[in-house]
Scaffold this motif. Structure first.
Motif, PDB file in Angstrom:
ATOM      1  N   GLU A   1     -60.193-111.782  12.869  1.00 13.68           N
ATOM      2  CA  GLU A   1     -59.934-112.640  14.223  1.00 13.68           C
ATOM      3  C   GLU A   1     -59.047-112.037  15.070  1.00 13.68           C
ATOM      4  OE1 GLU A   1     -62.480-114.692  14.501  1.00 13.68           O
ATOM      5  OE2 GLU A   1     -63.013-114.315  12.313  1.00 13.68           O
ATOM      6  N   ALA A   2     -58.173-110.957  14.686  1.00 14.14           N
ATOM      7  CA  ALA A   2     -57.174-110.376  15.551  1.00 14.14           C
ATOM      8  C   ALA A   2     -57.654-109.886  16.613  1.00 14.14           C
ATOM      9  CB  ALA A   2     -56.604-109.367  14.862  1.00 14.14           C
ATOM     10  N   PRO A   3     -57.404-110.440  18.009  1.00 18.71           N
ATOM     11  CA  PRO A   3     -57.810-109.765  19.311  1.00 18.71           C
ATOM     12  C   PRO A   3     -57.519-108.439  19.440  1.00 18.71           C
ATOM     13  CG  PRO A   3     -56.710-111.844  19.961  1.00 18.71           C
ATOM     14  CD  PRO A   3     -56.439-111.519  18.395  1.00 18.71           C
ATOM     15  N   GLY A   4     -58.484-107.351  19.677  1.00 20.33           N
ATOM     16  CA  GLY A   4     -58.301-106.161  19.808  1.00 20.33           C
ATOM     17  C   GLY A   4     -58.020-105.484  18.473  1.00 20.33           C
ATOM     18  N   GLY A   5     -58.113-106.250  17.218  1.00 20.99           N
ATOM     19  CA  GLY A   5     -58.127-105.415  16.053  1.00 20.99           C
ATOM     20  C   GLY A   5     -59.107-104.368  15.777  1.00 20.99           C
ATOM     21  N   ARG A   6     -59.206-103.427  14.882  1.00 19.19           N
ATOM     22  CA  ARG A   6     -60.035-102.294  14.576  1.00 19.19           C
ATOM     23  C   ARG A   6     -60.138-102.155  13.121  1.00 19.19           C
ATOM     24  NH1 ARG A   6     -60.694 -96.404  16.961  1.00 19.19           N
ATOM     25  NH2 ARG A   6     -62.271 -95.843  15.798  1.00 19.19           N
ATOM     26  N   ALA A   7     -61.607-102.325  12.705  1.00 18.27           N
ATOM     27  CA  ALA A   7     -61.749-101.982  11.202  1.00 18.27           C
ATOM     28  C   ALA A   7     -61.070-100.634  10.927  1.00 18.27           C
ATOM     29  CB  ALA A   7     -63.204-102.367  10.893  1.00 18.27           C
ATOM     30  N   HIS A   8     -60.724-100.729   9.600  1.00 15.90           N
ATOM     31  CA  HIS A   8     -60.389 -99.327   8.945  1.00 15.90           C
ATOM     32  C   HIS A   8     -61.256 -99.080   7.672  1.00 15.90           C
ATOM     33  CE1 HIS A   8     -57.513 -99.007  12.282  1.00 15.90           C
ATOM     34  NE2 HIS A   8     -57.302 -97.849  11.691  1.00 15.90           N
ATOM     35  N   ARG A   9     -61.646 -98.217   7.344  1.00 22.44           N
ATOM     36  CA  ARG A   9     -62.287 -98.008   5.812  1.00 22.44           C
ATOM     37  C   ARG A   9     -61.182 -97.434   4.939  1.00 22.44           C
ATOM     38  NH1 ARG A   9     -67.325 -98.075   4.881  1.00 22.44           N
ATOM     39  NH2 ARG A   9     -67.997 -97.250   7.014  1.00 22.44           N
ATOM     40  N   VAL A  10     -61.177 -97.973   3.612  1.00 22.02           N
ATOM     41  CA  VAL A  10     -60.052 -97.624   2.825  1.00 22.02           C
ATOM     42  C   VAL A  10     -60.967 -97.266   1.358  1.00 22.02           C
ATOM     43  CG1 VAL A  10     -58.230 -98.395   1.332  1.00 22.02           C
ATOM     44  CG2 VAL A  10     -58.335 -99.422   3.503  1.00 22.02           C
ATOM     45  N   ILE A  11     -60.415 -96.032   1.142  1.00 28.72           N
ATOM     46  CA  ILE A  11     -61.122 -95.387   0.074  1.00 28.72           C
ATOM     47  C   ILE A  11     -59.937 -95.024  -0.995  1.00 28.72           C
ATOM     48  CG2 ILE A  11     -62.531 -93.494  -1.022  1.00 28.72           C
ATOM     49  CD1 ILE A  11     -64.111 -93.592   1.617  1.00 28.72           C
ATOM     50  N   VAL A  12     -60.136 -95.374  -2.073  1.00 28.57           N
ATOM     51  CA  VAL A  12     -58.982 -94.870  -3.318  1.00 28.57           C
ATOM     52  C   VAL A  12     -59.871 -94.664  -4.386  1.00 28.57           C
ATOM     53  CG1 VAL A  12     -57.310 -95.643  -4.874  1.00 28.57           C
ATOM     54  CG2 VAL A  12     -57.546 -96.823  -2.657  1.00 28.57           C
ATOM     55  N   ALA A  13     -59.645 -93.022  -4.844  1.00 29.09           N
ATOM     56  CA  ALA A  13     -60.586 -92.440  -5.869  1.00 29.09           C
ATOM     57  C   ALA A  13     -59.508 -91.957  -6.922  1.00 29.09           C
ATOM     58  CB  ALA A  13     -61.047 -91.214  -5.139  1.00 29.09           C
ATOM     59  N   LEU A  14     -60.250 -91.842  -8.080  1.00 23.96           N
ATOM     60  CA  LEU A  14     -59.405 -91.429  -9.246  1.00 23.96           C
ATOM     61  C   LEU A  14     -60.611 -90.640 -10.158  1.00 23.96           C
ATOM     62  CD1 LEU A  14     -56.925 -91.468 -11.279  1.00 23.96           C
ATOM     63  CD2 LEU A  14     -58.215 -93.395 -12.231  1.00 23.96           C
ATOM     64  N   HIS A  15     -60.100 -89.059 -10.228  1.00 22.15           N
ATOM     65  CA  HIS A  15     -60.898 -88.415 -10.959  1.00 22.15           C
ATOM     66  C   HIS A  15     -60.369 -87.420 -11.660  1.00 22.15           C
ATOM     67  CE1 HIS A  15     -60.635 -84.916  -8.328  1.00 22.15           C
ATOM     68  NE2 HIS A  15     -60.726 -85.614  -7.577  1.00 22.15           N
ATOM     69  N   PRO A  16     -60.715 -86.931 -12.963  1.00 22.58           N
ATOM     70  CA  PRO A  16     -60.169 -85.717 -13.680  1.00 22.58           C
ATOM     71  C   PRO A  16     -59.864 -84.436 -12.651  1.00 22.58           C
ATOM     72  CG  PRO A  16     -62.073 -86.645 -14.980  1.00 22.58           C
ATOM     73  CD  PRO A  16     -62.186 -87.224 -13.526  1.00 22.58           C
ATOM     74  N   SER A  17     -58.642 -83.731 -13.133  1.00 17.00           N
ATOM     75  CA  SER A  17     -58.470 -82.463 -12.446  1.00 17.00           C
ATOM     76  C   SER A  17     -59.186 -81.361 -13.125  1.00 17.00           C
ATOM     77  CB  SER A  17     -56.869 -82.263 -12.624  1.00 17.00           C
ATOM     78  OG  SER A  17     -55.993 -83.344 -11.935  1.00 17.00           O
ATOM     79  N   LEU A  18     -59.555 -80.242 -12.381  1.00 15.66           N
ATOM     80  CA  LEU A  18     -60.242 -79.298 -12.865  1.00 15.66           C
ATOM     81  C   LEU A  18     -59.286 -78.601 -13.680  1.00 15.66           C
ATOM     82  CD1 LEU A  18     -62.288 -77.963  -9.968  1.00 15.66           C
ATOM     83  CD2 LEU A  18     -63.166 -79.222 -11.915  1.00 15.66           C
ATOM     84  N   LYS A  19     -59.744 -78.180 -14.917  1.00 14.09           N
ATOM     85  CA  LYS A  19     -58.950 -77.445 -15.817  1.00 14.09           C
ATOM     86  C   LYS A  19     -58.783 -75.970 -15.135  1.00 14.09           C
ATOM     87  CE  LYS A  19     -60.440 -79.614 -20.178  1.00 14.09           C
ATOM     88  NZ  LYS A  19     -61.095 -79.297 -21.568  1.00 14.09           N
ATOM     89  N   LYS A  20     -57.616 -75.448 -15.201  1.00 15.00           N
ATOM     90  CA  LYS A  20     -57.204 -74.136 -14.699  1.00 15.00           C
ATOM     91  C   LYS A  20     -57.537 -72.938 -15.600  1.00 15.00           C
ATOM     92  CE  LYS A  20     -53.580 -76.140 -11.584  1.00 15.00           C
ATOM     93  NZ  LYS A  20     -53.775 -77.689 -12.184  1.00 15.00           N
ATOM     94  N   ASP A  21     -58.015 -72.115 -15.035  1.00 14.99           N
ATOM     95  CA  ASP A  21     -58.466 -70.680 -15.963  1.00 14.99           C
ATOM     96  C   ASP A  21     -56.942 -69.884 -15.780  1.00 14.99           C
ATOM     97  OD1 ASP A  21     -60.555 -69.187 -17.303  1.00 14.99           O
ATOM     98  OD2 ASP A  21     -59.583 -67.899 -15.967  1.00 14.99           O
ATOM     99  N   PRO A  22     -56.443 -69.642 -17.159  1.00 13.49           N
ATOM    100  CA  PRO A  22     -55.315 -68.319 -17.032  1.00 13.49           C
ATOM    101  C   PRO A  22     -55.419 -67.403 -16.136  1.00 13.49           C
ATOM    102  CG  PRO A  22     -56.228 -68.775 -19.104  1.00 13.49           C
ATOM    103  CD  PRO A  22     -56.962 -69.760 -18.368  1.00 13.49           C
TER     104      PRO A  22
END
Length: 213
Positions: free
Chosen positions: A174-195
């Motif tokens: 209800e805030a006058p002049g307020g603007r919606a923001h999208r929030v995304i939080v992600a978690l995934h395995p890191s890729l394995k590094k090739d030596p």
């Protein structure tokens, strides 16, 4: 030159994916002419000019200056961005839709969210650039090693709870002049590094595909 440009036009995306044109875009991070590029790439100037015209038509490169060289007017060009990202909007008919499924443990939903973010942030960047305004964004990136699947699940639950708490605290529809923001939080395995990659050795495409997450 912008830092990153998001490509939404399918024809521009196709032009950027051509190996030679992608090479020209990389070379044009520094202004150059068709003659200069021909010397670097090892192809006739006429062929280079053909590809440059296509890149220019799609807004991927732009004219910096024209200078006379003997009896010829030489055009000096530069890439419009240091890097390019192709938006899922370039494949609008098959663009992933995050609203089709909402499973927070689904890798496919994570991809759909990431695809939408590329599309939306790309449009916001273009709008901010046109208005000559700063775009207010925020991102956090890091890496965590979990001792077990149980500790990963516990972290995810606590993170979700904290995000929900903060959203409840600061959300004010209800805030006058307020603007919606999208929030995304992600978690995934890191890729394995090739030596071999760490040692600077190049991998073939088939070897790269064999590196498992």
């Amino acid at each position: 030159m912008q830092d990153v440009v998001v490509i939404e036009d399918p024809a521009a995306a196709a032009a950027s994916l051509d190996p030679l044109r992608a090479r020209l875009l990389r070379e044009l991070a520094t202004p150059s002419s068709a003659a200069g590029l021909a010397a670097k790439v090892g192809l006739p100037r006429q062929k280079i000019n053909y590809h440059l015209r296509s890149l220019e038509e799609h807004g991927l490169i732009e004219l910096v200056e024209e200078r006379r060289k003997g009896n010829v007017m030489e055009r000096v060009l530069q890439a419009t961005a240091a890097s390019y990202v192709i938006s899922p909007a370039a494949l609008a008919a098959v663009e992933p839709d995050p609203t089709r499924y909402r499973d927070r443990f689904s890798a496919y939903w994570l991809l759909a969210l990431a695809s939408r973010m590329v599309h939306e942030v790309g449009r916001l960047i273009m709008g901010a650039a046109a208005a000559k305004q700063q775009l207010a964004t925020f991102a956090v990136e890091g890496e965590i090693t979990f001792a077990s699947a149980a500790s990963r699940a516990a972290f995810a639950e606590e993170l979700a709870a904290d995000v929900a708490r903060l959203a409840t605290k600061y959300h004010d529809a209800e805030a006058p002049g307020g603007r919606a923001h999208r929030v995304i939080v992600a978690l995934h395995p890191s890729l394995k590094k090739d030596p071999r990659r760490q040692q600077g050795q190049s991998l073939s495409s088939s070897e790269s595909q064999e590196i498992q997450p």
